[in-house]
Design a protein around this motif. Structure first.
Motif, PDB file in Angstrom:
ATOM      1  N   ILE A  76     -22.015 -65.362  19.327  1.00 59.11           N
ATOM      2  CA  ILE A  76     -23.463 -65.195  19.481  1.00 59.11           C
ATOM      3  C   ILE A  76     -23.882 -63.800  19.023  1.00 59.11           C
ATOM      4  O   ILE A  76     -24.893 -63.632  18.324  1.00 59.11           O
ATOM      5  CB  ILE A  76     -23.884 -65.435  20.944  1.00 59.11           C
ATOM      6  CG1 ILE A  76     -23.682 -66.906  21.315  1.00 59.11           C
ATOM      7  CG2 ILE A  76     -25.334 -65.022  21.168  1.00 59.11           C
ATOM      8  CD1 ILE A  76     -23.832 -67.199  22.802  1.00 59.11           C
ATOM      9  N   ARG A  78     -22.455 -61.889  16.817  1.00 58.12           N
ATOM     10  CA  ARG A  78     -22.432 -61.846  15.344  1.00 58.12           C
ATOM     11  C   ARG A  78     -23.647 -62.552  14.773  1.00 58.12           C
ATOM     12  O   ARG A  78     -24.253 -62.083  13.796  1.00 58.12           O
ATOM     13  CB  ARG A  78     -21.147 -62.476  14.820  1.00 58.12           C
ATOM     14  CG  ARG A  78     -19.890 -61.642  15.053  1.00 58.12           C
ATOM     15  CD  ARG A  78     -18.713 -62.179  14.253  1.00 58.12           C
ATOM     16  NE  ARG A  78     -18.344 -63.533  14.661  1.00 58.12           N
ATOM     17  CZ  ARG A  78     -17.474 -63.811  15.627  1.00 58.12           C
ATOM     18  NH1 ARG A  78     -16.873 -62.822  16.301  1.00 58.12           N
ATOM     19  NH2 ARG A  78     -17.174 -65.066  15.925  1.00 58.12           N
ATOM     20  N   HIS A  79     -24.005 -63.678  15.368  1.00 64.79           N
ATOM     21  CA  HIS A  79     -25.159 -64.450  14.900  1.00 64.79           C
ATOM     22  C   HIS A  79     -26.448 -63.640  15.030  1.00 64.79           C
ATOM     23  O   HIS A  79     -27.316 -63.688  14.141  1.00 64.79           O
ATOM     24  CB  HIS A  79     -25.257 -65.746  15.710  1.00 64.79           C
ATOM     25  CG  HIS A  79     -26.379 -66.636  15.323  1.00 64.79           C
ATOM     26  ND1 HIS A  79     -26.420 -67.324  14.134  1.00 64.79           N
ATOM     27  CD2 HIS A  79     -27.531 -66.959  15.988  1.00 64.79           C
ATOM     28  CE1 HIS A  79     -27.529 -68.029  14.053  1.00 64.79           C
ATOM     29  NE2 HIS A  79     -28.216 -67.823  15.172  1.00 64.79           N
ATOM     30  N   GLU A 198     -35.556 -71.856  17.615  1.00 62.64           N
ATOM     31  CA  GLU A 198     -34.985 -72.455  16.399  1.00 62.64           C
ATOM     32  C   GLU A 198     -36.000 -73.300  15.637  1.00 62.64           C
ATOM     33  O   GLU A 198     -35.801 -73.581  14.452  1.00 62.64           O
ATOM     34  CB  GLU A 198     -33.759 -73.320  16.745  1.00 62.64           C
ATOM     35  CG  GLU A 198     -32.511 -72.524  17.071  1.00 62.64           C
ATOM     36  CD  GLU A 198     -32.472 -72.058  18.512  1.00 62.64           C
ATOM     37  OE1 GLU A 198     -31.641 -71.180  18.842  1.00 62.64           O
ATOM     38  OE2 GLU A 198     -33.282 -72.568  19.325  1.00 62.64           O
ATOM     39  N   LEU A 266     -22.831 -73.508  17.265  1.00 61.85           N
ATOM     40  CA  LEU A 266     -23.342 -72.291  16.648  1.00 61.85           C
ATOM     41  C   LEU A 266     -22.813 -72.127  15.231  1.00 61.85           C
ATOM     42  O   LEU A 266     -23.519 -71.628  14.339  1.00 61.85           O
ATOM     43  CB  LEU A 266     -22.942 -71.082  17.500  1.00 61.85           C
ATOM     44  CG  LEU A 266     -23.501 -69.725  17.065  1.00 61.85           C
ATOM     45  CD1 LEU A 266     -25.012 -69.683  17.247  1.00 61.85           C
ATOM     46  CD2 LEU A 266     -22.844 -68.605  17.857  1.00 61.85           C
ATOM     47  N   GLN A 267     -21.599 -72.557  15.008  1.00 61.29           N
ATOM     48  CA  GLN A 267     -20.975 -72.401  13.699  1.00 61.29           C
ATOM     49  C   GLN A 267     -21.419 -73.476  12.702  1.00 61.29           C
ATOM     50  O   GLN A 267     -21.079 -73.395  11.518  1.00 61.29           O
ATOM     51  CB  GLN A 267     -19.453 -72.425  13.858  1.00 61.29           C
ATOM     52  CG  GLN A 267     -18.927 -71.216  14.618  1.00 61.29           C
ATOM     53  CD  GLN A 267     -17.461 -71.333  15.007  1.00 61.29           C
ATOM     54  OE1 GLN A 267     -16.901 -72.437  15.037  1.00 61.29           O
ATOM     55  NE2 GLN A 267     -16.832 -70.208  15.314  1.00 61.29           N
ATOM     56  N   GLN A 269     -24.559 -74.330  11.402  1.00 60.84           N
ATOM     57  CA  GLN A 269     -25.973 -74.083  11.170  1.00 60.84           C
ATOM     58  C   GLN A 269     -26.598 -75.116  10.222  1.00 60.84           C
ATOM     59  O   GLN A 269     -27.798 -75.374  10.270  1.00 60.84           O
ATOM     60  CB  GLN A 269     -26.165 -72.672  10.616  1.00 60.84           C
ATOM     61  CG  GLN A 269     -25.889 -71.579  11.631  1.00 60.84           C
ATOM     62  CD  GLN A 269     -26.859 -71.587  12.799  1.00 60.84           C
ATOM     63  OE1 GLN A 269     -28.071 -71.547  12.604  1.00 60.84           O
ATOM     64  NE2 GLN A 269     -26.323 -71.660  14.021  1.00 60.84           N
TER      65      GLN A 269
END
Length: 369
Positions: A76, A78-79, A198, A266-267, A269
């Protein structure tokens, strides 16, 4: 027979549930809803990669989950392009809001929110003895100026605002929240609920600045990522705020399968963007259905659309009840002026087909009451 006494504060509180789940209504009806369009879940479901990760996680459920949510928290971070110690992960935004209130609110602490905004936040504030001041929505939006004014007048410790907001789905233009942050009193913390972020299609989302000790922001895997039942949320902000959560949070609260699913979601997208596209299409369809039936849709940046039924709260409630009688679960805002509306979650084409059939019948029945 005597019994151990509750604390005076607990004794003074009513037993309540901020939201009555659709399951409770189904139990009363003795049958399930045909279209579940009321809880702002993603009926499109999570990424297949998230499902696979949760299935694998379930096979290892005999192990305790990582109490630090190490991999998920760093992913999260890093995101968001922030440091890992500026992120805390927990059992949905609801639970994290409870931890935040526990950290900042005690009996008599003043807190400001909007009348009709997310009731679970109010539930936590009341549960810790805080004093709530509520300001009305303005033009179907939460009113930053009124919130700041009320906070100044009451010397509030917390201000709560959602953006995009629930229950109306409206979103403030770029710069509005930043201006609000700039006008905060030194000892006031702005709590920004971004559960629907989002789905915002423009660049109006405020830039992330974790250097400001007066702001904390909350996001979730329940909406866009389609994992409402897994209960995974996170907060981010200044490391002093975030590290304070370590004083009170349930370190084993987030289960192993949920952590694995959220990390995989999360990975992925690409999948998230496909869901955003489906939500935009569904919003358009809901607007078309509403307008065809003489209702006025409120412009939405979320995964639902509030529909102005054109009369008062009693009429909107009658429409909601008549839809429910026809197997369509929707909800409505609780407070004036939003309570003139019903709120319809973006669904699959087949869900909206059922809504399209039921709505004119429900409106006619509501008018004849």
């Amino acid at each position: 027979m005597t019994k151990p006494p509750l604390t005076p504060l607990a004794e003074s509180l009513p037993a309540s549930v901020p939201f009555v789940g659709p399951e409770a209504t189904e139990r009363k009806m003795g049958k399930p809803f045909e279209a579940r369009l009321g809880a702002n879940e993603s009926v499109f479901g999570p990424s297949p990669k998230a499902i696979a990760a949760m299935e694998e996680g379930a096979s290892n459920i005999w192990m305790y989950a990582d109490p630090e949510s190490h991999e998920l928290r760093r992913a999260i971070a890093r995101h968001l392009k922030v440091a890992a110690d500026e992120v805390v992960v927990g059992e949905g935004i609801d639970t994290l809001l409870g931890y935040l209130v526990r950290l900042y609110v005690t009996e008599g602490t003043n807190v400001v929110t909007s009348d009709g905004a997310y009731p679970t936040f109010n539930y936590h504030v009341t549960g810790y003895g805080g004093t709530l001041t509520k300001v009305p929505f303005k033009d179907d939006m939460e009113d930053p100026e009124a919130l700041l004014k009320a906070a100044s007048e009451t010397d509030a410790r917390l201000i709560y605002i959602s953006n995009p907001d629930n229950p109306m789905g409206t979103n403030h233009e770029y710069g509005v929240i930043d201006d609000m942050i700039a006008d905060l009193a030194p000892e006031c913390l702005l709590v920004i609920d971004e559960a629907y972020v989002e789905f915002v299609e423009d660049d109006s989302v405020p830039e992330i600045d974790t250097t400001n000790p007066n702001v904390v922001r909350f996001r979730t895997f329940s909406k866009g990522y389609g994992m409402a039942g897994a209960r995974v949320g996170y907060a981010f902000g200044h490391r002093d705020i975030i590290q304070a959560f370590e004083k009170v949070r349930n370190h084993f609260g987030l289960n192993r399968a949920a952590q694995a699913g959220a990390l995989a979601a999360l990975q992925d997208q690409k999948y998230l963007q496909s869901i955003v596209t489906k939500v935009v299409e569904a919003r358009t369809r809901i607007v078309e259905i509403a307008e065809a039936n003489g209702l006025t849709p409120i412009p939405s940046a979320a995964n639902f659309v509030a529909l102005d039924c054109g009369k008062d709260a009693d009429f909107a409630r009658a429409v909601l009840e008549e839809l429910g009688a026809r197997g369509i679960f929707v909800r409505k805002p609780f407070a004036d002026p939003g309570d003139r509306c019903i709120r319809v979650t973006c669904g699959r084409p087949q869900d909206l087909d059922l809504f399209e059939i039921a709505l004119p019948e429900a409106l006619e029945a509501a008018k004849s009451r």
